[in-house]
Design an enzyme around this catalytic site. Structure first.
Site, mmCIF file in Angstrom:
data_model
loop_
_atom_site.group_PDB
_atom_site.id
_atom_site.type_symbol
_atom_site.label_atom_id
_atom_site.label_comp_id
_atom_site.label_asym_id
_atom_site.label_seq_id
_atom_site.Cartn_x
_atom_site.Cartn_y
_atom_site.Cartn_z
ATOM 1 N N CYS A 122 9.114 -89.549 86.572
ATOM 2 C CA CYS A 122 8.597 -89.859 85.239
ATOM 3 C C CYS A 122 7.289 -90.631 85.383
ATOM 4 O O CYS A 122 6.782 -90.843 86.490
ATOM 5 C CB CYS A 122 9.627 -90.674 84.444
ATOM 6 S SG CYS A 122 9.980 -92.278 85.200
ATOM 7 N N CYS A 125 7.071 -93.563 87.765
ATOM 8 C CA CYS A 125 6.816 -93.230 89.164
ATOM 9 C C CYS A 125 5.320 -93.172 89.440
ATOM 10 O O CYS A 125 4.839 -93.650 90.475
ATOM 11 C CB CYS A 125 7.476 -91.898 89.521
ATOM 12 S SG CYS A 125 9.269 -91.893 89.443
ATOM 13 N N ASP A 538 -19.714 -71.477 74.240
ATOM 14 C CA ASP A 538 -20.545 -71.189 75.402
ATOM 15 C C ASP A 538 -21.415 -69.980 75.038
ATOM 16 O O ASP A 538 -21.141 -69.289 74.051
ATOM 17 C CB ASP A 538 -19.656 -70.886 76.605
ATOM 18 C CG ASP A 538 -20.447 -70.393 77.803
ATOM 19 O OD1 ASP A 538 -21.433 -71.050 78.163
ATOM 20 O OD2 ASP A 538 -20.096 -69.342 78.347
ATOM 21 N N ASP A 730 -16.947 -73.518 82.344
ATOM 22 C CA ASP A 730 -16.385 -73.896 81.050
ATOM 23 C C ASP A 730 -14.951 -74.411 81.156
ATOM 24 O O ASP A 730 -14.433 -74.989 80.194
ATOM 25 C CB ASP A 730 -16.390 -72.694 80.092
ATOM 26 C CG ASP A 730 -17.781 -72.162 79.834
ATOM 27 O OD1 ASP A 730 -18.678 -72.983 79.602
ATOM 28 O OD2 ASP A 730 -17.960 -70.933 79.866
#
Length: 849
Positions: A122, A125, A538, A730
């Site tokens: 989790c 950690c 883009d 991108d």
């Protein structure tokens, strides 16, 4: 003490302080039954061996280490997953990998090591590992990616800590605290990223198959009971027992994904949608088994198993979508994972992994090969296709002294490159890190159903408990009858309608978009798409088709003093047919079927030449190669053709806009969305495209980092950005945006990083997706309203004891049907079509960098 999925080792609250352990925590009266570090059950001989509260000496040492460093808050925050490797420190030294071959020496004298973490449970950690590493002398960077389990650590070798001149000698010292706590660290392997996902998907698929088989067979017995008008009680009970024989094992097998999630949430002190789902399925099955055992007339095995089957379908599809999104980093790393040919001092060559190549070495890059390192050209001249990195449409000439980057493609001639950076030091690795950081930020977005369930689940459970206690203690009913009423409350409030409110709309919306050529990839994409208020495009391959074409020439072309004739086009196409250069291929495609000339010679970075039959040299290439006048440089890409001493002619190229680009931009602005253009190409080319598409705000020459910074700047101003892009450059911006889209012609990396992928050469699917997202949002909210209205009517009846479990099951099914029917309205209506584009502004402005 810790909130764990494994049995809680106990906080010791209320016990005798005289029995406190070494860290001051009182021992529970019954003693510790589970390890205080890893959470596993404690064998009786562990306490006798002098390790009370721990399953082994390793766990006791790890516990002492964490507490001694002042990091004991980890135990209060963690949430251990029973399916993940327990935190038992490795006792076999031979089982710890040799990290030295995987350490990379950086230019600044630091050492870098990429790893995968096994035993990551989790977020606590992640916090513990990063804190442990940050406390080690010399460590200046330690980051763990929760999604990919990737750990990158960088340190400065310390002579006073026993590190030698070789930077790899410090790896074991730096990693030792993490290993002692129980995490297993293995050298990073991109292929390992997908193995856990594949294993989870296979488990869900097996559970779905078992549940589907059981549901179909139980339904046969249920139909027999429903329509058996002359059926005796004995035959009915036999049908119920046969249903139970199939249902109980199927539910026990299929409920595990939801039960694990529910237990994990409850141990962490919260509730998610899996909590009421698990309770409802188990209680429906339990009450059916009770009714069957006492010869009751009603059993609900069919409803329980059918609900489980449909929920598993949704969970499997969600796992598939998450797995595809997670694979974006794998695709990126694969681009730089090809072997590199190193030129040795004696002139021989050897092949090494890119990360194993020493800085300062010389590598050979053959024609058609991707560069595997960042470096400087030492020998040779060639054309490099850097479109994946920079977005530049035209290959760039690279010669001695020019910088080259990992991931670019060598087109024309072999190059010798002096290595400046490898592995984590390359620009490609930086793109990976930006993508991972962006994905982590977007992963915090919580689905609407989970947000609602945080309030819904506790209320439902409290009502069922109140019904049981009220009828048993205050109402004087036997506990069995009180439990039946509580079961009716839970069944009638089973979040089937609530659980279906979002998934059924997503499935129908996904199906509609798929028929229109758009693939929806993530569970929260529709919600985020509906919230978008800014669209950032883009240029190359997104607003444009990404394929250069020859601009018209000859007598019908606009006035150009260097214009070409049909004979020029025929000759130029014949020369161009011998080259792999993108502009040469476009020129050859302008006259399909033109045979290639024999004896054409390629001059890397310059062009092509051919000795004509009259002894005159024909040249095709750059302006300088063809000796064109210096003041004739065009704004866009071009090729020149010169036949002997004749006057040269010019072929100009353009990357055409997608057919409906201007109309879609106009439609987006009419809906109130801001539209921008963000490109790595040259300013003159970007301005031309912005003018043609009607986009007023644009930026040119932007690197991947610049694009991410711009997206983050917009987000900081409260904008919700829809990023549309197709190139490797991108990918980080796609991951950083609030929501993202990519055309199907995009590179794999961009497609995996995007939330939706659209087909065809038009942008209209974006308008359709936005429209579907807004309609889907309205339908989801209506579904929630219907589900809550249903509960507002039926819960009081169930609490009053006026609803039997059978009626509750029927009402529950009816509510689900109402939700599904409402969601089906999404299939009606034609997709929106962009209107004709308005006249674009005369002078689009460049946005400040």
């Amino acid at each position: 003490m810790a909130a764990v999925t494994r049995p809680d080792p106990g906080s010791g609250a209320g016990s005798d302080p005289a029995t406190a352990s070494f860290d001051g925590t009182p021992m529970p009266p019954e003693g510790w039954t589970h390890c205080r570090h890893c959470g596993d059950a404690i064998a009786g001989d562990c306490c006798a061996a002098g390790h009370p509260g721990f399953c082994c000496a390793g766990c006791e040492g790890a516990f002492r280490l964490v507490n001694g460093l002042g990091l004991d808050g980890y135990y209060a925050r963690r949430c251990l997953d029973p399916e993940t490797r327990p935190l038992k420190p490795e006792t076999d030294a031979d089982a710890i990998p040799d990290y030295a071959p995987h350490v990379t020496a950086m230019e600044d004298g630091t050492a870098s090591l990429p790893l995968l973490v096994e035993g990551l449970h989790c977020a606590a950690c992640v916090w513990l590992i990063e804190r442990l590493l940050a406390m080690q002398p010399g460590v200046d960077h330690a980051r763990v990616n929760m999604t990919t389990r990737r750990l990158t650590v960088r340190w400065i070798p310390q002579a006073d800590q026993g590190d030698t001149a070789a930077p790899d000698q410090g790896a074991r010292r730096v990693l030792d605290p993490v290993l002692r706590v129980g995490y297993r660290l293995v050298p990073f392997d991109p292929a390992a990223l997908g193995r856990d996902t594949d294993r989870t998907e296979r488990a869900l698929l097996r559970a779905m198959a078992v549940s589907g088989f059981a549901a179909g067979n139980i339904m046969l017995f249920s139909v027999s009971v429903w329509f058996g008008t002359d059926m005796s009680p004995t035959t009915r009970d036999l049908m119920h027992w046969l249903s139970a024989l199939i249902a109980v094992p199927a539910i026990a097998y299929g409920i595990r994904p939801f039960a694990r999630s529910a237990v994990t949430a409850l141990r962490a002190g919260r509730a998610n949608m899996d909590v009421p789902i698990t309770l409802a399925v188990l209680l429906a099955a339990g009450m059916s088994l009770w009714e069957t055992a006492r010869g009751g007339p009603h059993a609900y095995f069919d409803a329980a198993v059918m609900l489980l089957f449909f929920l598993l379908i949704g969970r499997y599809l969600d796992s598939r979508a998450r797995g595809r999104a997670r694979s974006a980093a794998e695709h990126l790393l694969a681009l730089g994972g090809h072997a590199v040919t190193v030129v040795e001092a004696g002139g021989g060559t050897r092949t090494l992994r890119p990360e194993a190549v020493p800085v300062g070495a010389t590598v050979l890059v053959a024609v058609g090969e991707r560069v595997g390192v960042d470096g400087t050209v030492a020998q040779g001249i060639s054309d490099l296709d850097g479109s994946l990195i920079t977005g530049e449409t035209v290959p760039a000439r690279a010669g001695p002294g020019d910088r080259v980057f990992a991931g670019t493609l060598n087109l024309s001639a072999p190059l010798r490159v002096r290595v400046d950076a490898v592995g984590d030091g390359t620009l490609l690795a930086e793109i990976v890190r930006m993508m991972e950081a962006a994905e982590q930020g977007r992963a915090r977005y919580v689905a609407l159903a989970d947000r609602v369930s945080r309030l819904y689940a506790p209320v439902v459970h409290a009502l069922a408990l109140a019904a049981f206690l009220g009828w048993w203690l205050a109402g004087g009913l036997p506990w069995q009858e009180a439990l039946l009423i509580a079961a009716a409350v839970l069944i009638i409030t089973c979040p089937c309608a609530l659980a279906l409110a979002v998934p059924v709309v997503q499935v129908i919306a996904s199906g509609r978009l798929l028929r229109e050529g758009t693939f929806l990839k993530t569970a929260t994409a529709l919600e985020r798409l509906r919230e978008a208020d800014t669209v950032v495009f883009d240029k190359t391959g997104t607003l444009t088709l990404g394929t250069p074409t020859v601009q018209p020439g000859g007598p019908d072309a606009p006035a150009d003093p260097w214009g070409w004739s049909p004979d020029d086009l025929r000759l130029g196409a014949a020369l161009a047919a011998s080259s792999r250069h993108p502009l040469a291929r476009a020129l050859a495609a302008a006259r399909p079927g033109t045979p290639a000339l024999v004896g054409v010679r390629e001059h890397p970075g310059a062009g092509l030449s051919w000795a004509g039959p009259a002894g005159e040299t024909v040249r095709l290439g750059s302006a300088s190669f063809c000796k064109a006048p210096a003041d004739t440089v065009a704004a866009g890409p071009e090729l020149w053709l010169r036949h002997g001493s004749a006057r040269p002619v010019r072929f100009r190229f353009r990357d055409p806009l997608r057919p409906d680009a201007a109309a879609v931009v106009t439609a987006l602005r009419a809906r109130g969305l801001a539209v921008e253009l963000l490109s790595g190409d040259r300013p003159a080319t970007v301005e031309t495209v912005a003018r043609a598409a009607g986009i007023e705000t644009w930026q040119a020459g932007r690197s991947p980092a610049d694009k991410v910074a711009h997206i983050q700047a917009l987000a900081a101003r409260g904008r919700r950005v829809l990023m549309v892009g197709d190139g490797l450059n991108d990918a980080p911006a796609l991951a950083a945006a609030h929501v993202s889209a990519s055309p199907a012609s995009a590179v794999d990396v961009s497609q995996t990083a995007a939330d939706l992928v659209f087909q065809g050469d038009r942008l209209a699917p974006l308008l359709s997706a936005l429209g579907v997202a807004r309609r889907a949002d309205r339908l989801v909210k209506q579904n929630f309203a219907l589900a809550f209205a249903y509960n507002a009517v039926t819960i009081p009846l169930a609490l009053a004891g006026l609803v039997t479990p059978l009626i509750a099951a029927v009402a529950m099914s009816t509510s689900s049907l109402v939700v599904i029917t409402n969601a089906l309205r999404l299939t009606r209506g034609a997709p929106p079509r962009p209107a004709a584009a308005a006249t674009p502004p005369a002078a689009p402005r460049e946005a400040p960098a």
